[in-house]
Enzyme design. Structure first.
Site, PDB file in Angstrom:
ATOM      1  N   GLY A  16       0.852  -1.198   0.000  1.00  0.00           N
ATOM      2  CA  GLY A  16       0.000   0.000   0.000  1.00  0.00           C
ATOM      3  C   GLY A  16       0.880   1.238   0.000  1.00  0.00           C
ATOM      4  CE  LYS A  38      -3.027 -11.043   3.239  1.00  0.00           C
ATOM      5  NZ  LYS A  38      -3.608 -11.490   4.507  1.00  0.00           N
ATOM      6  CB  THR A  47      -3.324   2.359  -0.857  1.00  0.00           C
ATOM      7  OG1 THR A  47      -2.636   2.311   0.378  1.00  0.00           O
ATOM      8  CG2 THR A  47      -3.011   3.663  -1.573  1.00  0.00           C
ATOM      9  N   GLY A  52     -11.765   9.153  -0.737  1.00  0.00           N
ATOM     10  CA  GLY A  52     -11.876  10.569  -0.387  1.00  0.00           C
ATOM     11  C   GLY A  52     -10.692  11.408  -0.761  1.00  0.00           C
ATOM     12  N   GLY A  53      -9.528  11.114  -0.193  1.00  0.00           N
ATOM     13  CA  GLY A  53      -8.379  11.930  -0.532  1.00  0.00           C
ATOM     14  C   GLY A  53      -7.281  11.891   0.491  1.00  0.00           C
ATOM     15  CD  GLU A 122     -12.929  13.032   3.096  1.00  0.00           C
ATOM     16  OE1 GLU A 122     -12.936  12.185   3.996  1.00  0.00           O
ATOM     17  OE2 GLU A 122     -12.313  12.887   2.026  1.00  0.00           O
ATOM     18  CG  ASP A 230      -1.688 -11.212   7.648  1.00  0.00           C
ATOM     19  OD1 ASP A 230      -1.911 -12.405   7.841  1.00  0.00           O
ATOM     20  OD2 ASP A 230      -2.283 -10.525   6.793  1.00  0.00           O
ATOM     21  CG  HIS A 251     -16.487   5.204   6.291  1.00  0.00           C
ATOM     22  ND1 HIS A 251     -17.643   5.750   5.797  1.00  0.00           N
ATOM     23  CD2 HIS A 251     -15.477   5.985   5.851  1.00  0.00           C
ATOM     24  CE1 HIS A 251     -17.335   6.833   5.085  1.00  0.00           C
ATOM     25  NE2 HIS A 251     -16.032   6.992   5.106  1.00  0.00           N
ATOM     26  NE  ARG A 298     -14.282   8.713   8.352  1.00  0.00           N
ATOM     27  CZ  ARG A 298     -13.252   8.414   7.626  1.00  0.00           C
ATOM     28  NH1 ARG A 298     -12.418   7.486   8.037  1.00  0.00           N
ATOM     29  NH2 ARG A 298     -13.040   9.002   6.486  1.00  0.00           N
ATOM     30  CG  HIS A 359     -13.044   2.942   7.007  1.00  0.00           C
ATOM     31  ND1 HIS A 359     -13.064   2.603   5.676  1.00  0.00           N
ATOM     32  CD2 HIS A 359     -12.439   4.160   7.084  1.00  0.00           C
ATOM     33  CE1 HIS A 359     -12.494   3.579   4.973  1.00  0.00           C
ATOM     34  NE2 HIS A 359     -12.089   4.524   5.801  1.00  0.00           N
ATOM     35  CD  GLU A 383      -6.010   0.316   8.620  1.00  0.00           C
ATOM     36  OE1 GLU A 383      -5.999   0.442   7.379  1.00  0.00           O
ATOM     37  OE2 GLU A 383      -6.986  -0.117   9.250  1.00  0.00           O
ATOM     38  NE  ARG A 394      -8.171   6.783   9.394  1.00  0.00           N
ATOM     39  CZ  ARG A 394      -8.701   7.133   8.227  1.00  0.00           C
ATOM     40  NH1 ARG A 394      -8.441   8.318   7.701  1.00  0.00           N
ATOM     41  NH2 ARG A 394      -9.500   6.310   7.593  1.00  0.00           N
TER      42      ARG A 394
END
Ligand code: SIN
Length: 538
Positions: A16, A38, A47, A52-53, A122, A230, A251, A298, A359, A383, A394
């Site tokens: 990502g 993987k 990603t 959104g951005g 946002e 993982d 989300h 959120r 999310h 993440e 977040r």
């Protein structure tokens, strides 16, 4: 089952934004990098799904204002050091690496006579500061990164490579004295190579985990399939510190189609004016947060939707785009428009049925501002890590920025250490043993694995989900631990495979989240506790 032994300077696990930028920056600084995924294609990442951005700096914006917004959304339990680090460094890295370096095409201002970007709004941002590329920002960034990696010398990208365990001196050296070293060190990973069905030893001076979150341990998620934590459980087993695991962010808006995998409906849609209403037509967010309304943080919007669904005994709420978004909806949100259209919903005419879905994990492997974990030689970025930036919840569009910033700084730190000779001796590397297969029985049964997954996902959704109670958490932990004793036996006697590794890791992740949630008695941010025993069926 034991495969080859390979050596690299920097092993990056995950492709990502965080892993890819880390690999790219390190290789540009002359480091030999091995980049693993993987998946069958490095492009398949969370990603790639980000709509959104990426937060940048808007007009009338300042690092101080951005900091305030992050901390308000995070409910004040953020790491101040991490927040200040991001607001000071993040936007400059976006400019240097994405805008000027990779020429990522962010949507420009619609007024042709004025140069600049079309900043999006946002939830919980005080100003418009989000760069976007229509509604497929992640895809555009990921494409640019993968293309740059393909052109870059010094990087080997390996697909179909599932990590089983991190290698550490104390656990995996054949040298008896190594078990007595006080400070353990990570030296790479044991990796199951899907095509040849063997476990390779990849020895590395520095290892970077960039494996993403764990949304797919929940019944409903916006994440890519197989995102099961993982990296977090491997780091935990290796001895690194794990933090804030109870803060799983849901989300507020994913497309509700019974029986179908959830699809993200970006918060940017509300940023353009769309409003949430219940099935009776009441626009309910004003009631829950009169200041920010539909653009509240959120955790609040998700909780409000949940309340409405419970109160009205409804399985979803509606997102009204048609009556509130001006301009060309199809051009601004082409992916969302097309996906809804394919499902028979014309969002320019009718509202979108939406529900919350798992999310983003705000916790993870504890790291400092260079991405260093508490285990020497091991880094974590994106993440999978817990920088402390997000606190308990977040702020929208800060995940790509965090991954980019920490990926970049981790790479620079690694390059500096390698160039200054801060490396592991050849003899130590040679002392690492091959993979010892736990079991060789070919008794993998897809039906058993599928059933175990159903139990994990339902348990997490119902007992460790949007609203939790001590009774539910207690039940979840008991059930998951019981399952673990069985799955562990199975894992030990069965020939290793991608599916078994995933189940083993997913179950361990689920237990980590449930246990962290049980330990935290304070209802805050994404960790919402309630004594009410109502539940929504979605
Ligand atoms: C969205 O587009 O709503 C998701 C962006 C994010 O997770 O920050």
């Amino acid at each position: 089952m034991s495969g080859s032994i390979k050596e690299t300077e920097c092993l990056v696990i995950g492709t990502g934004i965080a892993g890819s930028i880390c690999a790219l920056v390190a290789a540009r600084q002359g480091v030999r990098v091995t980049l693993l995924t993987k998946r069958s294609d490095p492009f398949i990442t969370n990603t790639n799904l980000a709509q959104g951005g990426i937060a940048y700096r808007g007009e009338n914006d300042s690092p101080e204002l951005f900091k305030k917004d992050i901390i308000r959304a995070g409910r004040g339990i953020n790491s101040i050091e991490a927040v200040e680090f991001l607001v000071e460094n993040g936007p400059a890295i976006v400019e240097e690496l994405l805008i000027k370096g990779l020429h990522v095409e962010f949507t420009p201002l619609r007024r042709a006579e004025v140069e600049g970007f079309d900043f999006a709004q946002e939830g919980a941002h005080s100003v418009k500061r989000i760069l976007h590329s229509a509604d497929c920002t992640g895809k555009v960034i990921e494409k640019a990164l993968i293309a740059a990696l393909e052109r870059q010398e010094n990087v080997e990208v390996i697909t179909g490579a599932t990590c089983i365990d991190l290698i550490t001196l104390q656990h995996h050296s054949k040298d008896i004295q190594a078990r007595y070293v006080l400070k353990d060190r990570c030296l790479g990973a044991y990796v199951f190579m899907e095509e040849k069905r063997e476990v390779d030893v990849i020895l590395a001076q520095y290892t970077v985990l960039a494996t993403g979150g764990l949304g797919d341990i929940y019944l409903h998620t916006t994440n890519e399939k197989g995102t099961v934590g993982d990296g977090i459980v491997m780091a935990k087993r290796a001895g690194a510190r794990i933090l804030n695991m109870e803060f799983v962010q849901f989300h507020p808006t994913s497309l509700y189609l019974p029986g179908k995998r959830r699809f993200l409906i970006s918060e940017a849609v509300r940023g353009e004016g769309a409003r949430l209403k219940n099935l009776s037509g009441e626009y309910f967010m004003d009631k829950y947060n009169p200041q920010f309304k539909d653009l509240a943080p959120r955790d609040e919007v998700t909780a409000a939707i949940w309340m409405e669904m419970i109160k009205n005994k409804e399985e979803y709420v509606l997102l009204d785009v048609a009556n509130h978004v001006n301009g060309n909806v199809q051009e601004r949100f082409p992916t969302i428009f097309r996906t809804c259209k394919d499902a028979g919903i014309d969002i320019t005419r009718e509202p979108i049925p939406v529900v919350p879905a798992a999310h983003f994990l705000c916790g993870g492997i504890h790291v400092d501002t260079r991405g260093r974990t508490t285990l020497e030689g091991l880094y974590a970025v994106g993440e999978v890590s817990c920088t402390g930036l997000h606190g308990a919840n977040r702020l929208a569009s800060t995940s790509l920025l965090e991954g980019l910033t920490w990926g970049c700084f981790a790479a620079k730190d690694i390059a500096e250490r390698i160039h200054s000779g801060e490396t592991v001796k050849e003899k130590t590397m040679r002392s690492i043993r091959e993979w010892i297969p736990a079991g060789e029985l070919e008794n993998e049964d897809p039906a058993l694995i599928a059933q175990d997954w159903m139990v994990i996902k339902h348990t997490m959704w119902n007992y460790v989900g949007i609203v939790r109670s001590s009774q539910r958490l207690k039940r979840a932990i008991r059930d998951l631990r019981h399952m673990y004793s069985r799955v562990e036996d199975f894992y030990k006697e069965t020939a290793v495979s991608k599916d078994i590794i995933s189940l083993f890791h997913g179950l361990q992740s689920a237990i980590l989240v449930a246990e962290a949630a049980q330990r935290n008695r304070r209802s805050i941010g994404c960790h919402r506790l309630s004594n009410s025993f109502t539940q929504i069926k979605i």
